[in-house]
Scaffold this active site. Structure first.
Site, PDB file in Angstrom:
ATOM      1  N   LYS A 198       1.009  -1.048  -0.056  1.00 41.62           N
ATOM      2  CA  LYS A 198      -0.177   0.157  -0.067  1.00 41.62           C
ATOM      3  C   LYS A 198       0.871   1.288  -0.057  1.00 41.62           C
ATOM      4  CE  LYS A 198      -3.870   2.296   2.595  1.00 41.62           C
ATOM      5  NZ  LYS A 198      -5.307   1.465   3.373  1.00 41.62           N
ATOM      6  N   SER A 250      -9.535   2.229   2.709  1.00 46.99           N
ATOM      7  CA  SER A 250      -9.186   3.155   1.982  1.00 46.99           C
ATOM      8  C   SER A 250      -8.097   1.884   0.645  1.00 46.99           C
ATOM      9  CB  SER A 250      -8.608   4.094   2.363  1.00 46.99           C
ATOM     10  OG  SER A 250      -7.263   3.486   4.162  1.00 46.99           O
ATOM     11  N   SER A 256     -10.034  -0.302   6.760  1.00 39.77           N
ATOM     12  CA  SER A 256      -9.274   0.382   5.467  1.00 39.77           C
ATOM     13  C   SER A 256      -8.945  -1.002   4.928  1.00 39.77           C
ATOM     14  CB  SER A 256      -8.315   1.224   5.976  1.00 39.77           C
ATOM     15  OG  SER A 256      -9.147   1.863   5.474  1.00 39.77           O
TER      16      SER A 256
END
Lengths: 480, 488
Positions: B76, B151, B175
């Site tokens: 990420k 997210s 997330s």
């Protein structure tokens, strides 16, 4: 109208740790800009603070030194504001729960007029926080440079109650605090480098009025002289304003040493809302009893206790004991001289007199004194055993200052040894009496002055090397 | 090959059936082919990836390979990685090449894992749909017109589309779990403090926690073994003995007590989601588990509490992005205040600005007690509620989200509607508990499109990750939802 001055001080003492309060970067002064910066000091994304235990220990030491409460739990909070030398956009400080609360210090105030007196000033709190970096506005062609070497340097902010009533009291308080933090080894005390800075909250009120007047805060005073000048100017200014019918507006002001005046930086209206909240990156700081006990065991004797001991152990006056214990180095020097055999009172006199004067002339501290306590002790021994008199001793000290020679070497070199054989002195006096029969007659007919003249003659004959006391004594005996 | 789990890839590498370079090359080719449609990656750097793969192969050749040496994964874009752009999905950090590694990156590097690229995400991890990225929205591999969740939408979409066998991710309010659910993959958010936050760009420090997304619970366990562990550089990292999260995978579930919070099955839960969850619970009963009803009475309060605390912390955490030292600085400005204002106005997207403003407001003088302190009180109550529930059960189960993935743009004009979607995931973060998402079937979109994955949420008590992974793994032994891949 009679006015009363009210002063409270906030002192930022830089804690003398090796590394920063929340990072492993060095705190050494004077490195090339931005070379002493870990990821957290530049506030890179993802960087996290880690508490430096050494800074906490120093805060605990301070708390113990001023008989304060050490909070078993204290909390770090974020003080949010934007400034280029504040890389995270917030300063990590303590807000609601500081590490140290209450406590008090006793100070000796020496007002410009009137007698010296003791005063106790209470402390509100002392809390840990990080310093910001530095903005450099010169040398960058209209731009500003940022040096983050200082960012994250540990500070102990020490806040007093508004209990001081004159610039002299404020200076005495700052000096007493300075003495404590340097004494207990938590601050190097280098004021030029900003290791000890004062903010003074100043207000005035009519004598007898209970409420405080509106205060103005003078920021960043880094010398005792500026502190005194700034407060005196500010007090005068505030009284003038009020007497001219103006109101004091709460404000932050700066002192300009060049003009000797304070000028407004910002008023309360444009003050920041710092939006304090507990820093989620740092768990509460927990201090257990064992930690405090350990530090207690490592505490040096404090100035007040040492002063009392000097009075009883060495028979010094309160004033002498106070002067010698004003700095740890001076006290240590004194005790080293006594340990090496010097008479305590003589040692005190010489240290506070000749040595201190010479150090002042050379702008040196006792730590840099070229004459060691041991060398001084030998010289004092030679005064005590009448080998030399005080006048010669001053010369000896001056020569020791400039060479590595001992007092004995210098006494021999310059032939300063006094005649201590009483037989020889007696013979010398006999000679003087014989040669000055007229004076002897004058004395015997009641002219006291003639005695002094005879002493003078004897000393002259001895070329200054006979101890005056011995000469006096023998002469008296002989003249019956 | 691309459907292999980490465990299978590890075995193939060990058997020298494939090299790390070959494996990386194959995934890079698939990324090149499909990323233009999915936008799951912000940065792909073939040279860097292959260099890492070569290092891994050399380690293996020298006999120094660990279990996962040479296995590729995506990171990420929130984890600082030396030499890689670490944008956090923001224009603010578009020019930021990290000079240092986050703890997670360091751990992955040590394990010999190979970086495939940097996964797209909602800007600064703020969002539930991945529409808030400065690099454009991520598409759901099951339907490119649907959002992948957020997210960690890039991480989940990459794993679902088999652009990577696994990915790192973070979870502040759901997330990891919600995008894993919407993309039909498996993800776990560990107990707060188990995975170091060092080098993870902070959104809400007291809630943020890193974790893995993969296709199976077993792979998640393998990755958690790499990621978890005490790190003295994070003061909220917990000093605990290192665990093997795979140790209980094979344990039978006989007698397992599953708590079903009645509030998680109340009004607002879509029928198709409820159906898939109930089917999974039925499987657990077959595996010998018992079901008890529990109550988390303050579930609804999690939303206002979270949306005070998270923005409050974010408003302060994001202050460092000021255009002074790195990151975006406006091209033209007059004076300091103007530089700050223009740089931040240009560098941050709308959702980030909204949360900074909210956070600044709730911390302001005169509002702090009413908002921030009150929210902290609710937070404690919510944590207490969970403890009361765990007195009755071993794990809590329920849906990850009330609906399946919605269509792109469907909620982007209504932030509150989007916040309400987080109702089942926020409590876990507020309480600091571990939470998981496991694929358990498919439902429909609001407009009737079929084939949208549903995730089962498993919530455990503190440090019960090994148990949760066991519970998820056992389900994956008797169902095949986790093996399904979208047709692309």
């Amino acid at each position: 109208m009679q006015w009363e001055v009210v002063i409270g001080l906030e002192v930022h003492a830089q804690l003398s740790t090796q590394s920063k309060i929340f990072s492993t970067a060095s705190t050494a002064f004077g490195a090339a800009p931005n070379t002493q910066t870990a990821v957290v000091d530049i506030a890179l994304p993802g960087a996290l603070p880690v508490m430096n235990k050494a800074a906490v220990e120093k805060a605990i030491r301070f708390g113990l030194a001023v008989n304060a409460d050490i909070n078993r739990k204290s909390v770090f909070a974020r003080k949010n504001y934007f400034y280029p030398d504040l890389p995270k956009g917030y300063q990590i400080s303590q807000f609601e729960l500081p590490v140290v609360e209450h406590g008090a210090i006793t100070l000796r105030v020496e007002p410009p007029k009137g007698e010296a007196y003791d005063k106790v000033v209470n402390l509100t709190r002392a809390h840990l926080e990080e310093d910001a970096g530095k903005s450099l506005h010169e040398d960058f062609h209209g731009m500003s440079g940022i040096d983050l070497n200082r960012a994250g340097t540990p500070l102990l902010e020490i806040v007093s109650e508004p209990e001081m009533r004159s610039a002299a009291e404020a200076v005495a308080y700052a000096k007493a605090l300075y003495s404590i933090v340097t004494w207990i080894g938590i601050c190097d005390g280098n004021m030029q480098e900003g290791s000890f800075r004062c903010d003074a909250n100043v207000s005035v009120r009519p004598v007898g009025k209970a409420e405080f007047g509106t205060r103005r805060e003078i920021k960043n005073l880094n010398s005792f002289k500026f502190l005194e000048q700034a407060i005196n100017y500010e007090v005068r200014w505030q009284i003038d304003q009020i007497e001219d019918g103006h109101k004091i507006v709460q404000a932050t002001v700066l002192f300009d040493p060049d003009t000797g005046e304070t000028r407004m930086m910002r008023t309360k209206e444009d003050a920041h809302d710092y939006r304090y909240f507990p820093d989620p990156d740092l768990p509460p700081l927990m201090i257990d009893d064992a930690w405090i006990e350990r530090i207690k065991g490592e505490m040096p004797e404090l100035p007040a206790a040492m002063k009392t001991r000097f009075e009883s152990q060495y028979g010094l006056s309160a004033y002498d004991a106070g002067t010698l214990t004003a700095s740890k180095a001076t006290a240590a020097y004194f005790e080293a001289a006594v340990a090496a055999g010097a008479d305590a009172k003589l040692a005190a006199n010489w240290i506070m007199g000749e040595i201190s004067a010479q150090l002042n002339r050379e702008e040196k501290t006792i730590a840099d004194c070229p004459v060691s306590a041991e060398r001084l002790a030998l010289m004092i021994k030679r005064i005590a055993d009448s080998t030399i008199n005080n006048k010669s001793a001053k010369d000896v000290l001056r020569w020791m200052w400039e060479s590595a020679k001992s007092a004995d070497e210098l006494i021999a070199e310059h032939g300063l040894k006094q005649e201590t054989d009483s037989g020889a002195i007696e013979a010398l006096i006999d000679g003087v009496l014989a040669a000055n029969a007229a004076m002897v007659e004058e004395f015997k007919s009641g002219k006291e002055k003639a005695f002094n003249a005879l002493v003078g003659q004897c000393m002259k004959a001895a070329k200054g090397k006979a101890p005056p006391a011995v000469v006096n004594e023998i002469l008296k005996k002989k003249l019956g | 090959m691309l459907n292999n789990t980490l465990k299978q890839l590890s075995a193939r590498l060990a058997a020298k059936e494939v090299s790390a370079v070959e494996l990386a090359t194959e995934y890079l080719a698939r990324i090149e082919l499909l990323n233009p449609r999915l936008n799951a990656f912000i940065t792909v750097d073939r040279e860097k990836t292959l260099a890492e793969a070569q290092t891994a192969d050399a380690l293996r050749a020298a006999g120094n390979a660990g279990l996962l040496t040479g296995v590729p994964l995506a990171h990420k874009d929130i984890f600082c990685q030396q030499g890689w752009k670490t944008s956090c999905g923001s224009k603010m950090l578009d020019n930021f090449i990290s000079p240092y590694d986050a703890h997670i990156i360091e751990q992955c590097r040590k394990a010999g894992l190979v970086t495939l690229g940097r996964a797209n995400m909602d800007e600064f991890a703020m969002g539930s749909s991945n529409e808030n990225s400065a690099y454009g929205p991520v598409r759901n591999p099951w339907d490119v017109n649907a959002i992948p969740g957020g997210s960690s939408g890039g991480s989940a979409a990459a794993v679902a589309a088999r652009l990577a066998p696994a990915a790192t991710a973070t979870d502040t309010g759901g997330s990891i779990r919600q995008p894993a659910a919407f993309c039909g993959v498996t993800g776990i958010k560990p107990t707060y403090g188990v995975v170091s936050r060092f080098g993870m760009v902070a959104f809400a420090s007291s809630l943020d926690q890193g974790g893995p997304i993969a296709t199976t619970a077993e792979d998640c366990a393998l990755l958690l073994n790499v990621m978890a562990g005490y790190d003295e550089r994070d003061s909220t990292s917990l000093e605990r003995t290192k665990e093997d999260y795979t140790r209980d995978l094979a344990q039978p579930l006989t007698g397992l007590k599953i708590g079903l919070p009645k509030e998680y099955f109340a009004e607002g839960l879509a029928a198709d989601v409820a159906q898939a969850i109930e089917a999974a619970i039925a499987e657990y009963k077959k595996l010998g588990a018992e079901v008890v009803e529990v109550s988390l009475p303050n579930t609804k309060l999690a939303i206002p509490s979270y949306y005070v605390i998270a923005p409050a912390e974010a408003s302060s955490n994001l202050s460092r992005f000021d255009g002074v030292r790195y990151g975006h600085r406006a091209a033209e400005y007059s004076g300091l205040a103007d530089m700050y204002e223009k740089s931040r106005a240009e560098g941050f997207g709308w959702e980030v600005k909204r949360r900074i403003l909210t956070g600044t407001y709730v911390l302001s003088h005169g509002y702090y007690d009413a908002y921030y302190l009150q929210a902290q009180k609710i937070r404690r109550i919510i944590a207490d509620d969970f403890q009361k529930a765990f007195a009755q059960c071993d794990v809590i189960m329920g849906p990850v989200a009330p609906t399946t993935a919605w269509n792109l743009g469907e909620k982007s004009d209504d932030p509150v509607a989007m916040y309400l979607e987080d109702i089942y995931t926020l409590g876990v973060n507020l309480a600091g508990l571990p939470g998981m998402s496991v694929p358990v079937g498919f439902g429909k979109s609001v407009d009737g499109k079929a084939g949208r994955p549903v995730g089962l949420q498993i919530i455990g008590n503190y440090f019960s990750e090994a148990k949760m992974l066991n519970v998820a793994h056992q389900l994956q032994q008797v169902t095949d939802w986790h093996t399904r891949a979208p047709a692309l």
